[in-house]
Design a protein around this motif. Structure first.
Motif, PDB file in Angstrom:
ATOM      1  N   HIS A 272      -6.913  -3.993   8.445  1.00 30.22           N
ATOM      2  CA  HIS A 272      -6.325  -4.419   7.523  1.00 30.22           C
ATOM      3  C   HIS A 272      -5.261  -3.652   6.788  1.00 30.22           C
ATOM      4  O   HIS A 272      -5.893  -2.466   6.913  1.00 30.22           O
ATOM      5  CB  HIS A 272      -7.649  -5.120   5.379  1.00 30.22           C
ATOM      6  CG  HIS A 272      -8.717  -6.139   6.313  1.00 30.22           C
ATOM      7  ND1 HIS A 272      -9.999  -5.522   6.107  1.00 30.22           N
ATOM      8  CD2 HIS A 272      -8.800  -6.926   7.578  1.00 30.22           C
ATOM      9  CE1 HIS A 272     -10.373  -6.952   6.497  1.00 30.22           C
ATOM     10  NE2 HIS A 272      -9.572  -7.641   7.440  1.00 30.22           N
TER      11      HIS A 272
ATOM     12  N   GLN B 212      -1.158  -4.595   3.942  1.00 32.06           N
ATOM     13  CA  GLN B 212      -0.191  -5.073   3.551  1.00 32.06           C
ATOM     14  C   GLN B 212       0.932  -5.064   3.635  1.00 32.06           C
ATOM     15  O   GLN B 212       1.782  -3.927   3.687  1.00 32.06           O
ATOM     16  CB  GLN B 212      -0.347  -5.523   2.281  1.00 32.06           C
ATOM     17  CG  GLN B 212      -1.984  -5.905   1.051  1.00 32.06           C
ATOM     18  CD  GLN B 212      -1.829  -6.633   0.143  1.00 32.06           C
ATOM     19  OE1 GLN B 212      -2.584  -6.824  -0.555  1.00 32.06           O
ATOM     20  NE2 GLN B 212      -0.948  -6.064  -1.064  1.00 32.06           N
TER      21      GLN B 212
ATOM     22  N   TYR C 149      -4.287  -7.004  -4.752  1.00 35.08           N
ATOM     23  CA  TYR C 149      -4.366  -8.163  -3.534  1.00 35.08           C
ATOM     24  C   TYR C 149      -3.202  -8.839  -3.662  1.00 35.08           C
ATOM     25  O   TYR C 149      -3.018  -9.251  -4.407  1.00 35.08           O
ATOM     26  CB  TYR C 149      -5.744  -8.967  -3.113  1.00 35.08           C
ATOM     27  CG  TYR C 149      -5.897  -9.312  -2.286  1.00 35.08           C
ATOM     28  CD1 TYR C 149      -5.499  -9.130  -0.871  1.00 35.08           C
ATOM     29  CD2 TYR C 149      -6.551 -10.825  -2.398  1.00 35.08           C
ATOM     30  CE1 TYR C 149      -5.825 -10.334  -0.197  1.00 35.08           C
ATOM     31  CE2 TYR C 149      -6.699 -11.801  -1.159  1.00 35.08           C
ATOM     32  CZ  TYR C 149      -6.604 -11.047  -0.326  1.00 35.08           C
ATOM     33  OH  TYR C 149      -6.904 -11.743   1.017  1.00 35.08           O
ATOM     34  N   THR C 150      -2.709  -9.328  -2.964  1.00 43.28           N
ATOM     35  CA  THR C 150      -1.569 -10.265  -2.720  1.00 43.28           C
ATOM     36  C   THR C 150      -1.630 -11.039  -1.277  1.00 43.28           C
ATOM     37  O   THR C 150      -1.270 -10.537   0.273  1.00 43.28           O
ATOM     38  CB  THR C 150      -0.231  -9.941  -2.587  1.00 43.28           C
ATOM     39  OG1 THR C 150       0.199  -8.871  -3.540  1.00 43.28           O
ATOM     40  CG2 THR C 150       0.989 -10.470  -2.514  1.00 43.28           C
ATOM     41  N   PRO C 151      -2.388 -12.451  -1.177  1.00 41.05           N
ATOM     42  CA  PRO C 151      -2.715 -12.745   0.704  1.00 41.05           C
ATOM     43  C   PRO C 151      -1.749 -13.491   1.128  1.00 41.05           C
ATOM     44  O   PRO C 151      -1.748 -12.954   2.246  1.00 41.05           O
ATOM     45  CB  PRO C 151      -3.601 -14.555  -0.296  1.00 41.05           C
ATOM     46  CG  PRO C 151      -3.841 -13.935  -1.732  1.00 41.05           C
ATOM     47  CD  PRO C 151      -3.024 -12.790  -1.770  1.00 41.05           C
ATOM     48  N   SER C 152      -0.618 -13.691   0.630  1.00 39.37           N
ATOM     49  CA  SER C 152       0.648 -14.109   1.679  1.00 39.37           C
ATOM     50  C   SER C 152       1.389 -12.652   2.060  1.00 39.37           C
ATOM     51  O   SER C 152       2.075 -13.142   2.796  1.00 39.37           O
ATOM     52  CB  SER C 152       2.037 -14.070   0.185  1.00 39.37           C
ATOM     53  OG  SER C 152       2.153 -13.529  -0.823  1.00 39.37           O
ATOM     54  N   HIS C 153       1.082 -11.857   2.053  1.00 40.01           N
ATOM     55  CA  HIS C 153       1.373 -10.318   2.312  1.00 40.01           C
ATOM     56  C   HIS C 153       0.758  -9.575   3.128  1.00 40.01           C
ATOM     57  O   HIS C 153      -0.100  -8.038   3.678  1.00 40.01           O
ATOM     58  CB  HIS C 153       2.234  -9.354   2.099  1.00 40.01           C
ATOM     59  CG  HIS C 153       3.569  -9.807   1.262  1.00 40.01           C
ATOM     60  ND1 HIS C 153       3.550 -10.731   0.734  1.00 40.01           N
ATOM     61  CD2 HIS C 153       4.721  -9.386   0.843  1.00 40.01           C
ATOM     62  CE1 HIS C 153       4.955 -11.470  -0.003  1.00 40.01           C
ATOM     63  NE2 HIS C 153       5.634 -10.717   1.091  1.00 40.01           N
ATOM     64  N   GLU C 154      -1.055 -10.197   3.047  1.00 37.59           N
ATOM     65  CA  GLU C 154      -2.094  -9.334   3.912  1.00 37.59           C
ATOM     66  C   GLU C 154      -1.973  -9.531   5.667  1.00 37.59           C
ATOM     67  O   GLU C 154      -0.855 -10.686   6.474  1.00 37.59           O
ATOM     68  CB  GLU C 154      -3.074 -10.377   3.894  1.00 37.59           C
ATOM     69  CG  GLU C 154      -4.855  -9.551   4.579  1.00 37.59           C
ATOM     70  CD  GLU C 154      -5.650 -10.360   3.851  1.00 37.59           C
ATOM     71  OE1 GLU C 154      -6.821  -9.972   3.388  1.00 37.59           O
ATOM     72  OE2 GLU C 154      -5.419 -11.649   3.708  1.00 37.59           O
ATOM     73  N   SER C 155      -1.794  -8.852   5.978  1.00 43.64           N
ATOM     74  CA  SER C 155      -2.481  -8.140   7.949  1.00 43.64           C
ATOM     75  C   SER C 155      -2.786  -7.677   8.586  1.00 43.64           C
ATOM     76  O   SER C 155      -3.980  -7.139   7.078  1.00 43.64           O
ATOM     77  CB  SER C 155      -0.457  -8.214   8.174  1.00 43.64           C
ATOM     78  OG  SER C 155      -0.244  -8.365   9.341  1.00 43.64           O
TER      79      SER C 155
ATOM     80  N   LYS D  94     -12.182 -14.167  11.276  1.00 42.57           N
ATOM     81  CA  LYS D  94     -10.273 -13.755  10.917  1.00 42.57           C
ATOM     82  C   LYS D  94     -10.226 -12.156  11.330  1.00 42.57           C
ATOM     83  O   LYS D  94      -8.762 -12.043  12.256  1.00 42.57           O
ATOM     84  CB  LYS D  94     -10.359 -13.880   9.932  1.00 42.57           C
ATOM     85  CG  LYS D  94      -9.110 -12.997   8.810  1.00 42.57           C
ATOM     86  CD  LYS D  94      -8.740 -13.054   7.984  1.00 42.57           C
ATOM     87  CE  LYS D  94      -8.268 -11.847   6.798  1.00 42.57           C
ATOM     88  NZ  LYS D  94      -7.770 -11.808   5.244  1.00 42.57           N
TER      89      LYS D  94
END
Length: 192
Positions: free
Chosen positions: A62, A64, A138-144, A168
C-alpha cells in the motif's frame, strides 16, 4: 535508539537501545531529534494498530499518491512479521527495488518508510500486533497499491503455508516499470 540505513534510498531501520534492570527495560521507540540527526524529518499526525489472528496473513503493498504521500514508522509489538517496502519514486536511484526484514517483539526493530514507497507485510506468527506512525492522514481517494506478487518486483516472501490476502490486495494491477511510479513534487520528498 540507533538509526541504520538500508539498501533503498532514504529508508532506515530503527533499533531500540534498551536500558535494562531487574524490572525489565526502558527504551525510546521514537525520537524526533535523533531521527533528524540521521536526515529523517518525521511529523506524526496519526498512529494505527493492526492485529492479525493467523500466521500467513499478508497485507500490502500500500501507499498514498500525491499530494497525500505518507511516511511511516512500522513496529511489531506482538509476534513477528516480514516487513517489505518498494521504492516507487520514479526519480530515485533505487526505483523499483524492494527491501524486507523481520520485525518482531523480540528484536524490537522498526522500519522507516519514506514517501513514495509501497509497504506491506506477512505475519510469521499467530496473534501479531503491528503499530504504525504516519505523517499523513488516511485519504481513501488517494490510496493505491501494487500486488504482493507482481513480477515487476520479484519479492521473496517467506513460506508459511497458505496465505490470507484480501480481495483488494489480490487485484492491484501489474506495475509497469517503464511508465508507472510516484512523482513527488517540490517539497514532498524526504525531509519535507
Amino acid at each position: 535508539m540507533l538509526v541504520q540505513s538500508t539498501p533503498l534510498n532514504q529508508a532506515a531501520v530503527i533499533e531500540m537501545e534498551p536500558i535494562k534492570d531487574s524490572r525489565g527495560f526502558f527504551a525510546r521507540g521514537f525520537c524526533k531529534k535523533t531521527l533528524a540527526e540521521h536526515g529523517v524529518f518525521f511529523d506524526v499526525v496519526q498512529t494505527n494498530v493492526a492485529f492479525n489472528h493467523q500466521a500467513g496473513t499478508l497485507r500490502g503493498m500500500h501507499f498514498q499518491v500525491p499530494p497525500f504521500c505518507e511516511e511511516k514508522i512500522v513496529s511489531c509489538y506482538q509476534g513477528a512479521i516480514y516487513d517489505v517496502i518498494i521504492d516507487l519514486n520514479r526519480d530515485s536511484g533505487t526505483f523499483g527495488k524492494w527491501f524486507g526484514l523481520t520485525l518482531s517483539a523480540e528484536n524490537r526493530l522498526a522500519l522507516y518508510v519514506p514517501k513514495g514507497f509501497a509497504h506491506g507485510y506477512q505475519t510469521l506468527t499467530e496473534n501479531t500486533s503491528i503499530h504504525y506512525m504516519v505523517s499523513e492522514y488516511y485519504t481513501p481517494s488517494h490510496e493505491s497499491g501494487v500486488r504482493w506478487n507482481d513480477p515487476a518486483f520479484e519479492i521473496e516472501w517467506p513460506h508459511v503455508g497458505d496465505l490470507i490476502i484480501s480481495q483488494k490486495d489480490k487485484q492491484w494491477k501489474d506495475f509497469d516499470l517503464s511508465t508507472d511510479g510516484v512523482i513527488l513534487s517540490e517539497g514532498e520528498g524526504h525531509g519535507s
